[in-house]
Design a protein around this motif. Sequence first.
Motif, PDB file in Angstrom:
ATOM      1  N   ASP A   2     -60.035  28.776  -2.811  1.00  8.68           N
ATOM      2  CA  ASP A   2     -60.262  27.859  -3.804  1.00  8.68           C
ATOM      3  C   ASP A   2     -61.604  28.274  -4.642  1.00  8.68           C
ATOM      4  O   ASP A   2     -62.341  29.096  -4.001  1.00  8.68           O
ATOM      5  CB  ASP A   2     -60.170  26.382  -3.419  1.00  8.68           C
ATOM      6  CG  ASP A   2     -61.136  25.937  -2.604  1.00  8.68           C
ATOM      7  OD1 ASP A   2     -62.253  26.644  -2.720  1.00  8.68           O
ATOM      8  OD2 ASP A   2     -60.984  24.690  -1.890  1.00  8.68           O
ATOM      9  N   ILE A   3     -61.756  27.838  -5.778  1.00  8.26           N
ATOM     10  CA  ILE A   3     -62.985  28.144  -6.589  1.00  8.26           C
ATOM     11  C   ILE A   3     -64.198  27.753  -5.922  1.00  8.26           C
ATOM     12  O   ILE A   3     -65.116  28.204  -6.139  1.00  8.26           O
ATOM     13  CB  ILE A   3     -62.905  27.340  -7.767  1.00  8.26           C
ATOM     14  CG1 ILE A   3     -62.535  25.990  -8.060  1.00  8.26           C
ATOM     15  CG2 ILE A   3     -61.982  28.056  -8.842  1.00  8.26           C
ATOM     16  CD1 ILE A   3     -62.709  25.332  -9.392  1.00  8.26           C
TER      17      ILE A   3
ATOM     18  N   HIS B 181     -60.967  23.985 -14.067  1.00  5.61           N
ATOM     19  CA  HIS B 181     -60.982  24.150 -12.532  1.00  5.61           C
ATOM     20  C   HIS B 181     -59.900  23.784 -11.807  1.00  5.61           C
ATOM     21  O   HIS B 181     -59.291  24.564 -10.891  1.00  5.61           O
ATOM     22  CB  HIS B 181     -61.930  23.275 -12.165  1.00  5.61           C
ATOM     23  CG  HIS B 181     -63.325  23.670 -12.441  1.00  5.61           C
ATOM     24  ND1 HIS B 181     -64.384  22.849 -12.457  1.00  5.61           N
ATOM     25  CD2 HIS B 181     -63.864  24.592 -13.253  1.00  5.61           C
ATOM     26  CE1 HIS B 181     -65.773  23.561 -12.797  1.00  5.61           C
ATOM     27  NE2 HIS B 181     -65.028  24.535 -13.479  1.00  5.61           N
ATOM     28  N   ALA B 182     -59.203  22.731 -12.583  1.00  3.37           N
ATOM     29  CA  ALA B 182     -57.616  22.342 -11.852  1.00  3.37           C
ATOM     30  C   ALA B 182     -56.816  23.603 -12.027  1.00  3.37           C
ATOM     31  O   ALA B 182     -55.792  23.933 -11.180  1.00  3.37           O
ATOM     32  CB  ALA B 182     -57.189  21.143 -12.623  1.00  3.37           C
TER      33      ALA B 182
ATOM     34  N   SER C 149     -66.364  28.122 -17.721  1.00  2.92           N
ATOM     35  CA  SER C 149     -65.220  28.291 -16.603  1.00  2.92           C
ATOM     36  C   SER C 149     -64.048  29.117 -17.388  1.00  2.92           C
ATOM     37  O   SER C 149     -63.261  29.439 -16.564  1.00  2.92           O
ATOM     38  CB  SER C 149     -64.775  27.005 -16.580  1.00  2.92           C
ATOM     39  OG  SER C 149     -65.802  25.901 -16.106  1.00  2.92           O
TER      40      SER C 149
ATOM     41  N   ASP D 223     -59.200  18.498  -9.589  1.00  2.00           N
ATOM     42  CA  ASP D 223     -60.595  18.446 -10.037  1.00  2.00           C
ATOM     43  C   ASP D 223     -61.283  17.079 -10.498  1.00  2.00           C
ATOM     44  O   ASP D 223     -60.472  16.541 -11.436  1.00  2.00           O
ATOM     45  CB  ASP D 223     -61.218  19.436 -10.561  1.00  2.00           C
ATOM     46  CG  ASP D 223     -62.777  19.861 -10.327  1.00  2.00           C
ATOM     47  OD1 ASP D 223     -63.403  19.329  -9.364  1.00  2.00           O
ATOM     48  OD2 ASP D 223     -63.394  20.689 -11.243  1.00  2.00           O
TER      49      ASP D 223
ATOM     50  N   GLY E  54     -53.543  22.320  -8.079  1.00  2.00           N
ATOM     51  CA  GLY E  54     -55.071  21.952  -8.304  1.00  2.00           C
ATOM     52  C   GLY E  54     -55.535  20.704  -8.632  1.00  2.00           C
ATOM     53  O   GLY E  54     -54.669  20.170  -9.475  1.00  2.00           O
TER      54      GLY E  54
ATOM     55  N   ASP F 143     -57.516  26.425  -9.645  1.00  3.58           N
ATOM     56  CA  ASP F 143     -57.364  26.184  -8.342  1.00  3.58           C
ATOM     57  C   ASP F 143     -55.816  26.319  -7.897  1.00  3.58           C
ATOM     58  O   ASP F 143     -55.415  26.706  -6.863  1.00  3.58           O
ATOM     59  CB  ASP F 143     -58.056  24.753  -7.766  1.00  3.58           C
ATOM     60  CG  ASP F 143     -59.172  24.945  -7.144  1.00  3.58           C
ATOM     61  OD1 ASP F 143     -59.502  26.053  -6.778  1.00  3.58           O
ATOM     62  OD2 ASP F 143     -59.986  23.730  -6.850  1.00  3.58           O
TER      63      ASP F 143
ATOM     64  N   LEU G 177     -54.909  29.789  -7.924  1.00  6.25           N
ATOM     65  CA  LEU G 177     -55.406  30.552  -6.764  1.00  6.25           C
ATOM     66  C   LEU G 177     -54.695  30.271  -5.605  1.00  6.25           C
ATOM     67  O   LEU G 177     -54.362  30.946  -4.439  1.00  6.25           O
ATOM     68  CB  LEU G 177     -56.841  30.080  -6.261  1.00  6.25           C
ATOM     69  CG  LEU G 177     -57.848  30.842  -7.231  1.00  6.25           C
ATOM     70  CD1 LEU G 177     -59.139  30.219  -7.307  1.00  6.25           C
ATOM     71  CD2 LEU G 177     -58.111  32.343  -6.961  1.00  6.25           C
ATOM     72  N   SER G 178     -54.210  29.103  -5.316  1.00  5.96           N
ATOM     73  CA  SER G 178     -53.500  28.385  -4.272  1.00  5.96           C
ATOM     74  C   SER G 178     -51.964  29.037  -4.496  1.00  5.96           C
ATOM     75  O   SER G 178     -51.607  29.184  -3.304  1.00  5.96           O
ATOM     76  CB  SER G 178     -53.218  26.662  -4.488  1.00  5.96           C
ATOM     77  OG  SER G 178     -52.396  26.081  -3.750  1.00  5.96           O
TER      78      SER G 178
ATOM     79  N   SER H 204     -55.497  17.630 -13.079  1.00  2.00           N
ATOM     80  CA  SER H 204     -54.631  18.125 -11.972  1.00  2.00           C
ATOM     81  C   SER H 204     -53.718  19.137 -12.886  1.00  2.00           C
ATOM     82  O   SER H 204     -53.463  19.046 -14.014  1.00  2.00           O
ATOM     83  CB  SER H 204     -53.823  17.152 -11.169  1.00  2.00           C
ATOM     84  OG  SER H 204     -53.052  16.288 -11.900  1.00  2.00           O
TER      85      SER H 204
END
Length: 390
Positions: A290-291, A276-277, A307, A242, A240, A280, A283-284, A383
């Motif tokens: 993705d978000i 966020h990173a 978050s 961001d 991920g 993601d 989720l990946s 990341s």
Amino acid sequence: MKSYNDTSRKTAKPKEYEKYKISAIILCAGKGERMGLPYNKMFYHIGEQIVLEMTVENFATSGLFDQIICACSPEEIEDAREFVLPYGAEVCVGGLTRTESVRRALAKVSPDTDILLVHDGARPWAVVDHMRDVIDSAIAFGSGIPAIPVVDAIKVARDGIIVNSPDRNELVAVQTPQAFRYAEIADAYARVIGNYADDSEVYGQAGYAPRLVRGSLSNRKITNLADVYNTNRGHKIGFGYDVHELVDGRDLILGGVYIPYEKGLLGHSDADVLAHAVMDAMLSAGGLPDIGVLFPDNDPAYEGISSTYLLGKVAEMLRERKITVQSVSAVVMAEKPKLAGYISHMRECIARTIGIPSALVNISATTTEKLGVVGDGKGIASSAVVLVGI
Ligand code: CTP
Ligand code: MG
């Protein structure tokens, strides 16, 4: 969930045991502190099932038992009931020590029981052969205690100094299930007071002779996290990335931690670029959208949202799919402020939110040597890679 009530899965009681009433106590009421999980190891997922279900399924499908009782902590008893009821097992409240949990479960054992097995719920790889071996010994000799040779040199130590080296040839490591003639183990527990590491000790304290049978290396106990490494069917990695702009008038939140600074990150949510990173990457790895798709930045529901809250939601989505997060490794790229003092808080916050030990979360911080958007101080990037077991 597989149902034991599905008659095709039931095994008839083997003929040679038909004349015995055999019961089992499965101990699940510990805290699993040595695992370092924020929940009891009995609820840890290995593939499709949790440890509790694996253990109970092995006992229930063996066809050997007339009664199976799981001792559970009061806070977990309702959740546990849901998992074990389909297998025809019952639950009771355990105690603060293993011995106390056995005592409480003993009160529920049907009085016409001939043979009683006591088993650590944290041994989900006990199979029917292990059960039969100890039952046969209990029928013939009163008890059956599975034991394996000790491979390490065992020492008696005091204050960091070895004070004695027992002869390894006389040492064994004992396992469960341990089987006993019910009348004898009930008598032992009625007469012996105090707390003990296992049931053979209580039985021995009461004057009975605990009889060894050959144990099995495959019947290991889950104690530390290392005991469940590589038990999943497979692994997947997710990545991920961001980046958010640094602006005046916003709070700076990274990894769920507020960091005092003259600027903050701009975004629809709290713009926690690290969270966020990580999300993601999770989720990946889980094969999910993705978000940006799950929590759109034009949806008013997510305006200013924490978050960390969203990270908790992502963790829940993975849990529902029986995907276990096994490692999180992230880097935050920021020219300023200095983040070193906040890293351990970020690790703890992310780990707690995902529901894993903080030892599985690593975060590093770096500048980009004044190069690019991050180097100009215009933004912060992050990341992350996440390893999951499926
Ligand atoms: N157990 C129990 N009641 C207790 C303590 C332990 O029923 N008060 C159970 C555990 O759930 C486990 C088994 O006894 O299945 C063996 O104990 P152990 O491996 O020590 O598990 P925990 O006590 O849960 O782990 P820890 O000692 O690391 O906290
Ligand atoms: Mg314990």
